[in-house]
Design an enzyme around this catalytic site. Sequence first.
Site, PDB file in Angstrom:
ATOM      1  N   LEU A 122       0.848  -1.207   0.000  1.00  0.00           N
ATOM      2  CA  LEU A 122       0.000   0.000   0.000  1.00  0.00           C
ATOM      3  C   LEU A 122       0.879   1.250   0.000  1.00  0.00           C
ATOM      4  O   LEU A 122       0.775   2.108  -0.877  1.00  0.00           O
ATOM      5  CB  LEU A 122      -0.924  -0.025   1.232  1.00  0.00           C
ATOM      6  N   GLN A 278      10.325   2.301  46.490  1.00  0.00           N
ATOM      7  CA  GLN A 278       8.972   2.605  46.021  1.00  0.00           C
ATOM      8  C   GLN A 278       8.960   3.330  44.670  1.00  0.00           C
ATOM      9  O   GLN A 278       8.004   3.189  43.904  1.00  0.00           O
ATOM     10  CB  GLN A 278       8.208   3.404  47.071  1.00  0.00           C
ATOM     11  N   GLY A 338      18.713   1.172  34.511  1.00  0.00           N
ATOM     12  CA  GLY A 338      19.787   2.170  34.648  1.00  0.00           C
ATOM     13  C   GLY A 338      20.732   2.088  33.459  1.00  0.00           C
ATOM     14  O   GLY A 338      20.309   1.787  32.336  1.00  0.00           O
ATOM     15  N   GLY A 339      22.019   2.293  33.709  1.00  0.00           N
ATOM     16  CA  GLY A 339      23.012   2.263  32.627  1.00  0.00           C
ATOM     17  C   GLY A 339      22.978   0.964  31.847  1.00  0.00           C
ATOM     18  O   GLY A 339      23.177   0.942  30.625  1.00  0.00           O
ATOM     19  N   GLU A 362       0.990   0.308  10.193  1.00  0.00           N
ATOM     20  CA  GLU A 362      -0.456   0.032  10.194  1.00  0.00           C
ATOM     21  C   GLU A 362      -1.248   1.228  10.727  1.00  0.00           C
ATOM     22  O   GLU A 362      -2.283   1.079  11.360  1.00  0.00           O
ATOM     23  CB  GLU A 362      -0.772  -1.291  10.900  1.00  0.00           C
TER      24      GLU A 362
HETATM   25  N1  COS Z   1     -13.671  -0.352   6.516  1.00  0.00           N
HETATM   26  C1  COS Z   1     -14.384  -0.289   5.360  1.00  0.00           C
HETATM   27  N2  COS Z   1     -14.458   0.839   4.617  1.00  0.00           N
HETATM   28  C2  COS Z   1     -13.806   1.920   5.059  1.00  0.00           C
HETATM   29  C3  COS Z   1     -13.059   1.918   6.252  1.00  0.00           C
HETATM   30  C4  COS Z   1     -13.012   0.722   7.001  1.00  0.00           C
HETATM   31  N3  COS Z   1     -12.333   0.641   8.141  1.00  0.00           N
HETATM   32  N4  COS Z   1     -12.514   3.145   6.443  1.00  0.00           N
HETATM   33  C5  COS Z   1     -12.900   3.892   5.405  1.00  0.00           C
HETATM   34  N5  COS Z   1     -13.678   3.163   4.572  1.00  0.00           N
HETATM   35  C6  COS Z   1     -14.346   3.611   3.352  1.00  0.00           C
HETATM   36  C7  COS Z   1     -15.219   4.822   3.652  1.00  0.00           C
HETATM   37  O1  COS Z   1     -16.499   4.418   4.108  1.00  0.00           O
HETATM   38  C8  COS Z   1     -15.274   5.529   2.330  1.00  0.00           C
HETATM   39  O2  COS Z   1     -16.220   4.883   1.509  1.00  0.00           O
HETATM   40  P1  COS Z   1     -17.300   5.736   0.624  1.00  0.00           P
HETATM   41  O3  COS Z   1     -16.445   6.507  -0.326  1.00  0.00           O
HETATM   42  O4  COS Z   1     -18.104   4.667  -0.047  1.00  0.00           O
HETATM   43  O5  COS Z   1     -18.034   6.583   1.594  1.00  0.00           O
HETATM   44  C9  COS Z   1     -13.892   5.253   1.730  1.00  0.00           C
HETATM   45  O6  COS Z   1     -13.397   4.082   2.400  1.00  0.00           O
HETATM   46  C10 COS Z   1     -12.933   6.398   1.937  1.00  0.00           C
HETATM   47  O7  COS Z   1     -12.854   6.663   3.329  1.00  0.00           O
HETATM   48  P2  COS Z   1     -12.364   8.056   3.943  1.00  0.00           P
HETATM   49  O8  COS Z   1     -13.042   9.168   3.227  1.00  0.00           O
HETATM   50  O9  COS Z   1     -12.490   7.977   5.417  1.00  0.00           O
HETATM   51  O10 COS Z   1     -10.824   8.058   3.512  1.00  0.00           O
HETATM   52  P3  COS Z   1      -9.653   9.092   3.790  1.00  0.00           P
HETATM   53  O11 COS Z   1      -8.879   9.300   2.566  1.00  0.00           O
HETATM   54  O12 COS Z   1     -10.188  10.286   4.499  1.00  0.00           O
HETATM   55  O13 COS Z   1      -8.625   8.269   4.756  1.00  0.00           O
HETATM   56  C11 COS Z   1      -7.632   7.405   6.728  1.00  0.00           C
HETATM   57  C12 COS Z   1      -8.915   7.749   5.917  1.00  0.00           C
HETATM   58  C13 COS Z   1      -6.753   8.605   7.006  1.00  0.00           C
HETATM   59  C14 COS Z   1      -8.172   6.853   8.032  1.00  0.00           C
HETATM   60  C15 COS Z   1      -6.848   6.305   5.965  1.00  0.00           C
HETATM   61  O14 COS Z   1      -6.218   6.867   4.833  1.00  0.00           O
HETATM   62  C16 COS Z   1      -5.819   5.591   6.805  1.00  0.00           C
HETATM   63  O15 COS Z   1      -6.140   4.676   7.558  1.00  0.00           O
HETATM   64  N6  COS Z   1      -4.519   5.965   6.673  1.00  0.00           N
HETATM   65  C17 COS Z   1      -3.430   5.266   7.290  1.00  0.00           C
HETATM   66  C18 COS Z   1      -2.960   4.209   6.375  1.00  0.00           C
HETATM   67  C19 COS Z   1      -2.107   3.215   7.062  1.00  0.00           C
HETATM   68  O16 COS Z   1      -2.488   2.621   8.061  1.00  0.00           O
HETATM   69  N7  COS Z   1      -0.948   3.005   6.485  1.00  0.00           N
HETATM   70  C20 COS Z   1      -0.046   2.021   6.958  1.00  0.00           C
HETATM   71  C21 COS Z   1       0.358   1.204   5.810  1.00  0.00           C
HETATM   72  S1  COS Z   1       0.220  -0.475   6.056  1.00  0.00           S
HETATM   73  S2  COS Z   1       1.728  -0.989   7.180  1.00  0.00           S
END
Ligand code: COS
Length: 386
Positions: A122, A278, A338-339, A362
């Site tokens: 991702l 403590q 400590g150290g 995540e």
């Molecule tokens: N389960 C199912 N659907 C989800 C969901 C979930 N947990 N969270 C969001 N969605 C859906 C929303 O309902 C929305 O759908 P609709 O367009 O049909 O309404 C769509 O996905 C987009 O959601 P949203 O508008 O909330 O998206 P944003 O771009 O605002 O992003 C965050 C939301 C910031 C929460 C998200 O980008 C995120 O989790 N970022 C962190 C990513 C991450 O964890 N990266 C680590 C990489 S993996 S190690």
Amino acid sequence: MDKDTLEQTRLMLRRFVRERLVPLEKQVADEDHIPDEIRRACAELGLFGLSIPEEYDGLGLNLAEEIELVFELGWTSPAFRSMFGTNVGIGSQGILIDGTPEQKQTWLPRLASGEVIASFALTEPDAGSDAASVRTRAERQGDHYVINGAKRYITNAPYAGIFTLMARTDPDNKGAGGVTAFIVEAGTPGITIGKPDRKMGQRGSHTADVIFDNAKVPAANIIGGREGQGFKTAMKVLDRGRLHISAMCVGAAERLIHEAVSFARERRQFGQPIAEFQLIQAMLADSRTEAYAARCMVRDAAKRYATGENVSMEASCCKYFASEMVGRVADRAVQIHGGAGYMQEYAVERFYRDVRLFRLYEGTSQIQQIVIARQMLRQAEAGAEG
Ligand code: COS
């Protein structure tokens, strides 16, 4: 899995972790490598397939059962869990949750056995917290898609047989709806894996860049068969993954507490074991209290997840609290040493660095706060109580 079998499995895993893995922690960190016989032993124990249903040759644990085992795994270096963690969680769950029957049949048995490693692709150089902004492009050409772009910090990329890849299929939709999830075989021409990253901790576990240069993927490899669903698939995978990581944080905190208590009972200053003081006791008590709170939270949310409840917000609450909690516990464990706590001979020095990642991957703590607050405001708008 019935309760007795789960308890037996947990005790067997506890023994395996403490007798086989803990003695290897230093070697794995020094050599940045997990011995092959440990990889094989983990596969024999079924650890690659914890969460994969029995019909696909996994152990078929639900999340509530899985976290009981993850508490045990957290007791040792997180690198061991990473080896099979992507098959249990972020690499396989997209296929399991949203995949077609053929996709499940093709890949899940091979992921469960550990024959194939799955990585979750991702994150990109310019898309981390803003996961919907991925730029990796998948362009349709006949019955294939041609993929171009770069993914970053991809756990297990050097060993991956498949990637669950999030790429943009609709260039006109810059948001979440333009993203599609694919199963991409790592051997596909046009895919290059970068050199393993040099990380702060978790040595023995490897992340790397994955570069796609005109890599051709069959259209049949879209997870679930429909374009535009990839962001949602990724979010569902992360809801579950965040609870799994929270359980790791609890296990690691309990190990750190164990190290701190052992050291405090041995180490003498001012004529007595420092455990008698403590101010030391306060640090131990704060750590135990917080670890217990996190354990209860994770159990509650995982149980609710297992009954089909939407626990997105609670998963973020758990990830936020548990990852910050283990950071504080690690800090106190070093302080109590400590150290000595600053020296590599002591496990707490390594754990201190290892657990720092839990607040980042995540979804950072700040992303968890955003998910929690957004959900609160949505509920308030809908007039819901709670
Ligand atoms: N389960 C199912 N659907 C989800 C969901 C979930 N947990 N969270 C969001 N969605 C859906 C929303 O309902 C929305 O759908 P609709 O367009 O049909 O309404 C769509 O996905 C987009 O959601 P949203 O508008 O909330 O998206 P944003 O771009 O605002 O992003 C965050 C939301 C910031 C929460 C998200 O980008 C995120 O989790 N970022 C962190 C990513 C991450 O964890 N990266 C680590 C990489 S993996 S190690």
